[in-house]
Design a protein around this motif. Structure first.
Motif, PDB file in Angstrom:
ATOM      1  N   ALA A  92      46.271  20.123  66.009  1.00 22.50           N
ATOM      2  CA  ALA A  92      47.423  20.650  66.366  1.00 22.50           C
ATOM      3  C   ALA A  92      48.289  19.337  66.872  1.00 22.50           C
ATOM      4  O   ALA A  92      47.722  18.112  67.177  1.00 22.50           O
ATOM      5  CB  ALA A  92      47.551  21.587  67.232  1.00 22.50           C
ATOM      6  N   ILE A  93      49.580  19.458  66.951  1.00 26.88           N
ATOM      7  CA  ILE A  93      50.248  18.258  67.672  1.00 26.88           C
ATOM      8  C   ILE A  93      51.036  19.215  68.570  1.00 26.88           C
ATOM      9  O   ILE A  93      51.786  19.792  68.492  1.00 26.88           O
ATOM     10  CB  ILE A  93      51.490  17.720  66.410  1.00 26.88           C
ATOM     11  N   ALA A  94      51.024  18.392  69.977  1.00 24.45           N
ATOM     12  CA  ALA A  94      51.641  18.829  71.073  1.00 24.45           C
ATOM     13  C   ALA A  94      52.797  17.820  71.592  1.00 24.45           C
ATOM     14  O   ALA A  94      52.460  16.676  71.418  1.00 24.45           O
ATOM     15  CB  ALA A  94      50.745  19.066  72.119  1.00 24.45           C
ATOM     16  N   VAL A  95      53.782  18.480  71.766  1.00 23.86           N
ATOM     17  CA  VAL A  95      54.945  17.535  72.127  1.00 23.86           C
ATOM     18  C   VAL A  95      55.938  17.944  73.130  1.00 23.86           C
ATOM     19  O   VAL A  95      55.979  19.222  73.367  1.00 23.86           O
ATOM     20  CB  VAL A  95      56.012  17.338  70.830  1.00 23.86           C
ATOM     21  N   ILE A 118      53.850  16.739  57.494  1.00 23.41           N
ATOM     22  CA  ILE A 118      53.145  15.774  56.522  1.00 23.41           C
ATOM     23  C   ILE A 118      51.669  16.155  56.519  1.00 23.41           C
ATOM     24  O   ILE A 118      50.895  16.228  55.569  1.00 23.41           O
ATOM     25  CB  ILE A 118      53.107  14.261  57.064  1.00 23.41           C
ATOM     26  N   SER A 119      51.195  16.422  57.844  1.00 29.58           N
ATOM     27  CA  SER A 119      49.737  16.757  57.914  1.00 29.58           C
ATOM     28  C   SER A 119      49.197  18.225  57.839  1.00 29.58           C
ATOM     29  O   SER A 119      47.974  18.397  57.838  1.00 29.58           O
ATOM     30  CB  SER A 119      49.201  16.173  59.428  1.00 29.58           C
ATOM     31  N   LYS A 120      50.505  18.942  57.673  1.00 37.06           N
ATOM     32  CA  LYS A 120      50.252  20.283  57.630  1.00 37.06           C
ATOM     33  C   LYS A 120      49.341  20.883  58.682  1.00 37.06           C
ATOM     34  O   LYS A 120      48.198  21.904  58.647  1.00 37.06           O
ATOM     35  CB  LYS A 120      49.457  20.737  56.116  1.00 37.06           C
ATOM     36  N   VAL A 121      49.384  20.740  59.894  1.00 40.51           N
ATOM     37  CA  VAL A 121      48.991  21.073  61.293  1.00 40.51           C
ATOM     38  C   VAL A 121      49.995  21.624  62.174  1.00 40.51           C
ATOM     39  O   VAL A 121      51.226  21.232  61.832  1.00 40.51           O
ATOM     40  CB  VAL A 121      48.019  19.978  62.046  1.00 40.51           C
ATOM     41  N   PRO A 122      49.514  22.664  62.739  1.00 37.16           N
ATOM     42  CA  PRO A 122      50.678  23.209  63.782  1.00 37.16           C
ATOM     43  C   PRO A 122      51.497  22.583  64.671  1.00 37.16           C
ATOM     44  O   PRO A 122      50.513  21.383  65.147  1.00 37.16           O
ATOM     45  CB  PRO A 122      49.943  24.654  64.269  1.00 37.16           C
ATOM     46  N   LEU A 123      52.324  23.079  65.279  1.00 31.62           N
ATOM     47  CA  LEU A 123      53.030  22.150  66.367  1.00 31.62           C
ATOM     48  C   LEU A 123      53.316  23.295  67.437  1.00 31.62           C
ATOM     49  O   LEU A 123      53.553  24.170  67.679  1.00 31.62           O
ATOM     50  CB  LEU A 123      54.402  21.846  65.934  1.00 31.62           C
ATOM     51  N   ILE A 124      52.864  22.405  68.748  1.00 33.85           N
ATOM     52  CA  ILE A 124      53.122  23.202  70.187  1.00 33.85           C
ATOM     53  C   ILE A 124      54.097  22.611  71.079  1.00 33.85           C
ATOM     54  O   ILE A 124      53.964  21.308  71.096  1.00 33.85           O
ATOM     55  CB  ILE A 124      51.589  23.241  70.622  1.00 33.85           C
ATOM     56  N   GLN A 125      54.866  23.215  71.442  1.00 32.99           N
ATOM     57  CA  GLN A 125      55.988  22.719  72.454  1.00 32.99           C
ATOM     58  C   GLN A 125      55.220  23.017  73.774  1.00 32.99           C
ATOM     59  O   GLN A 125      54.895  23.961  74.121  1.00 32.99           O
ATOM     60  CB  GLN A 125      57.309  23.562  72.446  1.00 32.99           C
ATOM     61  N   MET A 344      46.912  26.045  76.079  1.00 31.59           N
ATOM     62  CA  MET A 344      47.775  26.768  75.609  1.00 31.59           C
ATOM     63  C   MET A 344      47.231  27.452  74.154  1.00 31.59           C
ATOM     64  O   MET A 344      47.239  28.712  74.125  1.00 31.59           O
ATOM     65  CB  MET A 344      49.333  26.276  75.382  1.00 31.59           C
ATOM     66  N   MET A 345      46.818  26.819  73.438  1.00 32.04           N
ATOM     67  CA  MET A 345      46.240  27.276  72.016  1.00 32.04           C
ATOM     68  C   MET A 345      45.016  28.123  72.354  1.00 32.04           C
ATOM     69  O   MET A 345      45.184  29.163  71.713  1.00 32.04           O
ATOM     70  CB  MET A 345      45.894  26.010  71.266  1.00 32.04           C
ATOM     71  N   GLU A 346      44.291  27.906  73.251  1.00 31.15           N
ATOM     72  CA  GLU A 346      43.031  28.532  73.304  1.00 31.15           C
ATOM     73  C   GLU A 346      43.214  29.688  74.071  1.00 31.15           C
ATOM     74  O   GLU A 346      42.636  30.774  73.754  1.00 31.15           O
ATOM     75  CB  GLU A 346      41.899  27.833  74.264  1.00 31.15           C
ATOM     76  N   GLU A 347      44.354  29.792  74.895  1.00 34.80           N
ATOM     77  CA  GLU A 347      44.807  31.052  75.579  1.00 34.80           C
ATOM     78  C   GLU A 347      45.354  32.108  74.492  1.00 34.80           C
ATOM     79  O   GLU A 347      45.292  33.203  74.668  1.00 34.80           O
ATOM     80  CB  GLU A 347      45.561  30.776  76.793  1.00 34.80           C
ATOM     81  N   ASN A 348      46.319  31.411  73.695  1.00 27.68           N
ATOM     82  CA  ASN A 348      47.014  32.262  72.926  1.00 27.68           C
ATOM     83  C   ASN A 348      47.437  31.392  71.576  1.00 27.68           C
ATOM     84  O   ASN A 348      48.242  30.712  71.466  1.00 27.68           O
ATOM     85  CB  ASN A 348      48.295  32.813  73.490  1.00 27.68           C
ATOM     86  N   PRO A 349      46.438  31.685  70.480  1.00 28.05           N
ATOM     87  CA  PRO A 349      46.695  30.937  69.451  1.00 28.05           C
ATOM     88  C   PRO A 349      47.993  30.967  68.870  1.00 28.05           C
ATOM     89  O   PRO A 349      48.620  30.165  68.150  1.00 28.05           O
ATOM     90  CB  PRO A 349      45.736  31.335  68.255  1.00 28.05           C
ATOM     91  N   ASN A 350      48.827  32.049  68.933  1.00 25.89           N
ATOM     92  CA  ASN A 350      50.164  32.122  68.546  1.00 25.89           C
ATOM     93  C   ASN A 350      51.205  31.217  68.817  1.00 25.89           C
ATOM     94  O   ASN A 350      52.380  30.957  68.272  1.00 25.89           O
ATOM     95  CB  ASN A 350      50.723  33.694  68.937  1.00 25.89           C
ATOM     96  N   VAL A 351      50.955  30.421  69.936  1.00 21.82           N
ATOM     97  CA  VAL A 351      51.837  29.417  70.716  1.00 21.82           C
ATOM     98  C   VAL A 351      51.995  28.163  69.728  1.00 21.82           C
ATOM     99  O   VAL A 351      53.224  27.542  69.594  1.00 21.82           O
ATOM    100  CB  VAL A 351      51.447  28.957  71.954  1.00 21.82           C
ATOM    101  N   ALA A 352      51.158  28.184  68.985  1.00 24.79           N
ATOM    102  CA  ALA A 352      51.273  26.992  67.777  1.00 24.79           C
ATOM    103  C   ALA A 352      51.925  27.496  66.632  1.00 24.79           C
ATOM    104  O   ALA A 352      51.801  28.486  65.887  1.00 24.79           O
ATOM    105  CB  ALA A 352      49.684  26.622  67.304  1.00 24.79           C
TER     106      ALA A 352
END
Ligand code: KG4
Ligand code: ZN
Length: 408
Positions: A92-95, A118-125, A344-352
């Motif tokens: 993932a990419i976290a920003v 480009i990388s086809k990975v999810p994004l987390i705010q 955040m991702m480990e707690e709730n994968p839907n945030v990504a």
């Protein structure tokens, strides 16, 4: 406490997933880091130009945004290349998306969106201030939810109860300014300069040169706010008035160091008075009392040793363990953004947000609440006051003491 161990010791194949790339551009630091779920910082890069910011007398959003645009791509490329990590190896990419300078946040968000595609990975705010609080868990396994956090930076002053990676409740807040801005503004007014460090750190250095009672030489009326709320604008204005009213026309070296010590003492006293009120309130309501109690101190001002020592006296008295991340994790950094993304991702994968669902742009917020305000509202509604009063001068001694009776 875990040591932050860098890429020389780890490859992306020997660490626990998820592996997340963090991007931080909310203010003047352009920062990138790659962190894994087992708390390994695989690589990190920061660029900041304090010299130009000092010269123009503060942070210029336009100049900082230009710096982010100029350096962000190379920093990301170097960060990945040096550890032989491809974009597709990331989970993932976290920003940082809030709070911060909007034109600066936008640079990070735009890059994060395009990298995610480009990388086809999810994004987390990620919320910048939440990340400051959670950075403690990256370096210390003993910090468990729920814990208290006092976040003191150049942009904020917040006392919060952290329930989990995305649930925060405000106990006290400064809606006027922050301890960092208060220190920086007064420091600038008396002509302090520093090439490579924050002005707050320069105030601390000079204050150390003052005599034991130099910090009591310039006294001001302490801010008066209800509940555990802070008011650093009042301290800032009192010192600016002292200086501008000509009472301190030509500052000798002794005046300067005493003024720095007095300013630092007033900032510390205000923090401690409000922290004392909060500790007493939580005790009266039996909140956090059954488990081991932790206070995490973070944000740029938390690097200040004088403030740390005073707060440590209070936390010792109230039986809280005090955790302060190391200096480079207290000031702005991308490790905390990547780590918060992981939590955040480990707690709730839907945030990504999956790369296929990414909007063309994401809104950058200059202000955004860190969480609810339940405890703060309760404290205000009850007009809570501690029964015993903290003797502020005892913050300078080995042991703090109070006047009045303790709560039963
Ligand atoms: O968290 P940070 O890096 O950026 C913001 O998000 O604001 O904090 C920067 C602030 C500046 O106001 C700086 O003067 C202050 O932290 N600071 C310090 C020290 N080091 C940095 N203040 C007091 N003592 C220090 N040693
Ligand atoms: Zn910050």
């Amino acid at each position: 406490m875990n040591k932050l161990i860098f890429k020389r010791f780890f490859s992306i194949h020997s660490v626990k997933r998820p592996i997340v790339l963090g991007i931080e551009t909310s203010c003047d630091d352009t920062a990138i880091a790659i962190v894994s779920a087992d708390k390994k910082v695989l690589n990190s890069k920061v660029f900041v130009n304090r010299i130009d910011q000092q010269r123009i007398g503060g942070i210029s959003p336009a100049l900082s945004a230009m710096q982010h645009r100029m350096f962000i791509d190379n920093l990301i490329e170097d960060c990945l290349d040096e550890i032989s990590c491809r974009l597709a190896d990331l989970d993932a990419i976290a920003v940082t998306s809030c709070p911060g300078l909007v034109i600066c946040l936008k640079v990070g968000l735009e890059r994060a969106i395009s990298l995610s595609r480009i990388s086809k990975v999810p994004l987390i705010q990620v919320h910048h201030m939440r990340a400051h609080a959670l950075s403690s868990r990256l370096i210390d396994d003993s910090v468990e939810y729920p814990f208290l956090s006092l976040l003191i930076s150049g942009g904020h002053c917040l006392l919060v109860l952290v329930k989990n990676p995305s649930e925060f409740d405000i106990i006290g807040i400064d809606s006027t300014t922050s301890p960092g801005e208060c220190l920086d503004k007064v420091a600038r007014e008396i002509g302090l300069k520093s090439k490579d460090r924050h002005l707050g750190a320069e105030v601390e250095r000079l204050a150390r040169l003052s005599d034991d009672d130099g910090c009591l030489r310039f006294s001001i009326k302490p801010p008066s706010t209800s509940g555990a709320d802070f008011h650093f604008a009042s301290i800032k204005n009192s010192f600016l008035n002292l200086i501008q009213q000509g009472k301190l026309d030509k500052l000798s070296q002794k005046d300067t160091v005493d003024l720095c010590a007095s300013l630092q003492f007033q900032v510390t006293s205000h923090l401690c008075r409000k922290l004392h009120l909060a500790f007493e309130y939580l005790q009266s309501k039996d909140i956090l009392q059954s488990q081991s109690k932790t206070l995490v101190l973070s944000g740029g001002v938390a690097a200040n040793k004088f403030i740390f020592k005073a707060i440590e006296k209070l936390t010792n008295f109230y039986n809280y363990k005090l955790i302060v991340p190391p200096g480079r994790l207290c000031t702005d950094n991308a490790e905390m953004i990547a780590w918060t993304g992981i939590e955040m991702m480990e707690e709730n994968p839907n945030v990504a947000i999956p790369w296929t669902s990414l909007p063309s742009s994401i809104y950058a917020h200059d202000r955004y609440p860190i969480g609810t305000s339940i405890l703060r509202d309760e404290i205000h509604a009850s007009k809570f006051k501690p029964t015993r009063k903290l003797k502020l001068q005892s913050l300078l001694q080995d042991q703090i003491y109070f006047t009045g009776k303790p709560l039963q």
